[in-house]
Motif scaffolding. Structure first.
Motif, PDB file in Angstrom:
ATOM      1  N   LYS A  36      18.784  -2.222   2.742  1.00 31.83           N
ATOM      2  CA  LYS A  36      18.305  -3.570   3.026  1.00 31.83           C
ATOM      3  C   LYS A  36      18.709  -4.475   1.879  1.00 31.83           C
ATOM      4  O   LYS A  36      18.956  -4.011   0.775  1.00 31.83           O
ATOM      5  CB  LYS A  36      16.786  -3.518   3.145  1.00 31.83           C
ATOM      6  N   ASP A  37      18.694  -5.732   2.142  1.00 35.26           N
ATOM      7  CA  ASP A  37      19.193  -6.656   1.158  1.00 35.26           C
ATOM      8  C   ASP A  37      18.112  -7.677   0.797  1.00 35.26           C
ATOM      9  O   ASP A  37      17.970  -8.696   1.452  1.00 35.26           O
ATOM     10  CB  ASP A  37      20.429  -7.341   1.734  1.00 35.26           C
ATOM     11  N   ALA A  38      17.361  -7.358  -0.219  1.00 34.55           N
ATOM     12  CA  ALA A  38      16.287  -8.272  -0.625  1.00 34.55           C
ATOM     13  C   ALA A  38      16.064  -8.129  -2.125  1.00 34.55           C
ATOM     14  O   ALA A  38      16.305  -7.071  -2.709  1.00 34.55           O
ATOM     15  CB  ALA A  38      15.007  -7.946   0.128  1.00 34.55           C
ATOM     16  N   GLY A  39      15.578  -9.188  -2.744  1.00 29.35           N
ATOM     17  CA  GLY A  39      15.360  -9.163  -4.182  1.00 29.35           C
ATOM     18  C   GLY A  39      14.146  -8.341  -4.586  1.00 29.35           C
ATOM     19  O   GLY A  39      13.297  -8.027  -3.744  1.00 29.35           O
ATOM     20  N   TYR A  40      14.097  -8.018  -5.842  1.00 31.05           N
ATOM     21  CA  TYR A  40      12.992  -7.205  -6.351  1.00 31.05           C
ATOM     22  C   TYR A  40      11.641  -7.890  -6.151  1.00 31.05           C
ATOM     23  O   TYR A  40      10.669  -7.260  -5.720  1.00 31.05           O
ATOM     24  CB  TYR A  40      13.211  -6.915  -7.843  1.00 31.05           C
ATOM     25  N   THR A  41      11.596  -9.174  -6.483  1.00 30.83           N
ATOM     26  CA  THR A  41      10.311  -9.875  -6.362  1.00 30.83           C
ATOM     27  C   THR A  41       9.825  -9.936  -4.917  1.00 30.83           C
ATOM     28  O   THR A  41       8.637 -10.056  -4.657  1.00 30.83           O
ATOM     29  CB  THR A  41      10.381 -11.298  -6.933  1.00 30.83           C
ATOM     30  N   THR A  42      10.749  -9.882  -3.996  1.00 34.21           N
ATOM     31  CA  THR A  42      10.354  -9.863  -2.591  1.00 34.21           C
ATOM     32  C   THR A  42       9.571  -8.586  -2.294  1.00 34.21           C
ATOM     33  O   THR A  42       8.492  -8.623  -1.699  1.00 34.21           O
ATOM     34  CB  THR A  42      11.594  -9.923  -1.685  1.00 34.21           C
ATOM     35  N   THR A  43      10.106  -7.478  -2.711  1.00 41.12           N
ATOM     36  CA  THR A  43       9.409  -6.207  -2.499  1.00 41.12           C
ATOM     37  C   THR A  43       8.060  -6.216  -3.217  1.00 41.12           C
ATOM     38  O   THR A  43       7.036  -5.808  -2.669  1.00 41.12           O
ATOM     39  CB  THR A  43      10.253  -5.036  -3.024  1.00 41.12           C
ATOM     40  N   LEU A  44       8.078  -6.711  -4.444  1.00 41.90           N
ATOM     41  CA  LEU A  44       6.833  -6.800  -5.213  1.00 41.90           C
ATOM     42  C   LEU A  44       5.779  -7.594  -4.453  1.00 41.90           C
ATOM     43  O   LEU A  44       4.649  -7.127  -4.256  1.00 41.90           O
ATOM     44  CB  LEU A  44       7.121  -7.485  -6.556  1.00 41.90           C
ATOM     45  N   LEU A  46       5.559  -8.341  -1.330  1.00 40.91           N
ATOM     46  CA  LEU A  46       5.130  -7.638  -0.118  1.00 40.91           C
ATOM     47  C   LEU A  46       4.083  -6.588  -0.446  1.00 40.91           C
ATOM     48  O   LEU A  46       3.048  -6.481   0.210  1.00 40.91           O
ATOM     49  CB  LEU A  46       6.324  -6.972   0.563  1.00 40.91           C
ATOM     50  N   MET A  47       4.345  -5.821  -1.490  1.00 42.88           N
ATOM     51  CA  MET A  47       3.418  -4.750  -1.828  1.00 42.88           C
ATOM     52  C   MET A  47       2.093  -5.305  -2.344  1.00 42.88           C
ATOM     53  O   MET A  47       1.022  -4.737  -2.088  1.00 42.88           O
ATOM     54  CB  MET A  47       4.072  -3.798  -2.834  1.00 42.88           C
ATOM     55  N   GLN A  48       2.158  -6.433  -3.020  1.00 47.39           N
ATOM     56  CA  GLN A  48       0.907  -7.068  -3.459  1.00 47.39           C
ATOM     57  C   GLN A  48       0.085  -7.516  -2.256  1.00 47.39           C
ATOM     58  O   GLN A  48      -1.133  -7.321  -2.196  1.00 47.39           O
ATOM     59  CB  GLN A  48       1.225  -8.264  -4.365  1.00 47.39           C
ATOM     60  N   ILE A  49       0.767  -8.117  -1.313  1.00 49.71           N
ATOM     61  CA  ILE A  49       0.069  -8.565  -0.104  1.00 49.71           C
ATOM     62  C   ILE A  49      -0.518  -7.369   0.647  1.00 49.71           C
ATOM     63  O   ILE A  49      -1.650  -7.408   1.128  1.00 49.71           O
ATOM     64  CB  ILE A  49       1.031  -9.354   0.800  1.00 49.71           C
ATOM     65  N   MET A  50       0.268  -6.324   0.739  1.00 49.31           N
ATOM     66  CA  MET A  50      -0.223  -5.133   1.431  1.00 49.31           C
ATOM     67  C   MET A  50      -1.462  -4.569   0.739  1.00 49.31           C
ATOM     68  O   MET A  50      -2.362  -4.043   1.390  1.00 49.31           O
ATOM     69  CB  MET A  50       0.882  -4.072   1.488  1.00 49.31           C
ATOM     70  N   HIS A  51      -1.477  -4.700  -0.559  1.00 46.47           N
ATOM     71  CA  HIS A  51      -2.657  -4.252  -1.285  1.00 46.47           C
ATOM     72  C   HIS A  51      -3.867  -5.116  -0.944  1.00 46.47           C
ATOM     73  O   HIS A  51      -4.966  -4.608  -0.685  1.00 46.47           O
ATOM     74  CB  HIS A  51      -2.398  -4.289  -2.794  1.00 46.47           C
ATOM     75  N   SER A  62      -1.795   1.476 -16.221  1.00 53.34           N
ATOM     76  CA  SER A  62      -0.688   1.225 -17.140  1.00 53.34           C
ATOM     77  C   SER A  62       0.026  -0.057 -16.712  1.00 53.34           C
ATOM     78  O   SER A  62      -0.250  -0.602 -15.643  1.00 53.34           O
ATOM     79  CB  SER A  62       0.288   2.397 -17.145  1.00 53.34           C
ATOM     80  N   LYS A  63       0.894  -0.503 -17.540  1.00 55.55           N
ATOM     81  CA  LYS A  63       1.567  -1.768 -17.239  1.00 55.55           C
ATOM     82  C   LYS A  63       2.252  -1.739 -15.882  1.00 55.55           C
ATOM     83  O   LYS A  63       2.099  -2.644 -15.075  1.00 55.55           O
ATOM     84  CB  LYS A  63       2.612  -2.090 -18.313  1.00 55.55           C
ATOM     85  N   THR A  64       3.001  -0.687 -15.672  1.00 55.01           N
ATOM     86  CA  THR A  64       3.707  -0.547 -14.403  1.00 55.01           C
ATOM     87  C   THR A  64       2.773   0.054 -13.361  1.00 55.01           C
ATOM     88  O   THR A  64       2.353   1.197 -13.474  1.00 55.01           O
ATOM     89  CB  THR A  64       4.933   0.366 -14.589  1.00 55.01           C
ATOM     90  N   HIS A  65       2.439  -0.745 -12.371  1.00 57.01           N
ATOM     91  CA  HIS A  65       1.460  -0.307 -11.374  1.00 57.01           C
ATOM     92  C   HIS A  65       2.032   0.744 -10.432  1.00 57.01           C
ATOM     93  O   HIS A  65       3.217   0.722 -10.121  1.00 57.01           O
ATOM     94  CB  HIS A  65       0.973  -1.505 -10.573  1.00 57.01           C
ATOM     95  N   VAL A  66       1.163   1.615 -10.007  1.00 57.96           N
ATOM     96  CA  VAL A  66       1.572   2.671  -9.083  1.00 57.96           C
ATOM     97  C   VAL A  66       0.830   2.502  -7.761  1.00 57.96           C
ATOM     98  O   VAL A  66      -0.394   2.432  -7.728  1.00 57.96           O
ATOM     99  CB  VAL A  66       1.271   4.067  -9.671  1.00 57.96           C
ATOM    100  N   TYR A  67       1.604   2.417  -6.703  1.00 59.01           N
ATOM    101  CA  TYR A  67       1.039   2.177  -5.380  1.00 59.01           C
ATOM    102  C   TYR A  67       1.009   3.443  -4.520  1.00 59.01           C
ATOM    103  O   TYR A  67       1.875   4.304  -4.627  1.00 59.01           O
ATOM    104  CB  TYR A  67       1.861   1.117  -4.647  1.00 59.01           C
TER     105      TYR A  67
END
Lengths: 129, 129
Positions: A36-44, A46-51, A62-67
């Motif tokens: 798929k062709d999408a930027g990193y922040t797009t995925t980010l 989306l995952m925030q919204i899903m959360h 930790s700094k880097t969140h784990v979903y």
DNA sequence: ATTATTGTACGAATATCTTCGTAAACGAAT
DNA sequence: ATTCGTTTACGAAGATATTCGTACAATAAT
């Protein structure tokens, strides 16, 4: 009964999480970007919204969140398959089965599993008579 | 290859047209409104848009237009099932099959059809060896 | 300690879907 | 011919989904 209705993009993300288990946005994104062709922040985003929606859990310790997927693959499959049978297969499950078998190359192993499953169902039906 | 991606509502309408054959907006709407809650003009608009998109053909020779599905049920099933297998079943067709068989009560007749189909596939696989 | 890298948060633009109000066109009934 | 019910056409509002730019925070590298 609460109906969960993940969108197309959300399902792609869930698919990765079911497959790989708990993952960071980066990991999910790297996999998605292969097809798929999408930027990193797009995925980010989306995952925030899903959360927010409750589709994903996350660990922010930790700094880097784990979903992690918050809804089960099983349950989701069940709902989507049933809807699909009703809307585009006119209620016939066997039609869907044949479609699935016909166009996805199935291994001998898979076919064997299905045969066993069929046998089990029929046995059960006999008992209910 | 052109990917067709009817929306949820569009699939409902297609479902009716596949089932009933060529129909007027009124006929489609009456059926949909049994299970869904939307105004007549909503259905009309949807079907007009679907016509623009090429999902439906229509006959405007009389005042009351008659619509027909422009994409085949077969083709649509194929695409949606394949996508479903890939995204939420991790590529395993047999998983989908079992899901479908497990939760939709299948008649003896349907099971028989599936068994025949399985046999045919296996025979074919033998020949390819 | 300064700089570069990587990640999250936020907000907004864009796109797409869904819904319906209103007006005009048509045909049937009176 | 006027009225009434039905239908299409149009446009726009509302809802939802998708995308990404930018700013800020945390960590790692120099």
């Amino acid at each position: 009964m609460k109906q969960i209705r993940p969108t197309e993009s959300e399902l792609e993300i869930l698919g990765v999480l079911w497959e790989k288990g708990p993952s960071t946005v980066r990991e999910v994104h790297d996999i998605l970007s292969q097809t798929k062709d999408a930027g990193y922040t797009t995925t980010l985003k989306l995952m925030q919204i899903m959360h927010e929606k409750g589709l994903l859990d996350r660990d922010t310790s930790s700094k880097t969140h784990v979903y992690t997927a918050a809804i089960s693959q099983q349950k989701t499959q069940e709902q989507l398959v049933n809807k699909m049978i009703d809307t585009i297969f006119g209620g016939s499950a066997s039609q869907l089965v044949m479609q699935a078998l016909g166009h996805h190359q199935s291994s001998e192993e898979e076919l064997e599993k299905i045969r066993e499953y069929l046998a089990a169902i029929e046995k059960q039906q006999k008992n209910n008579r």
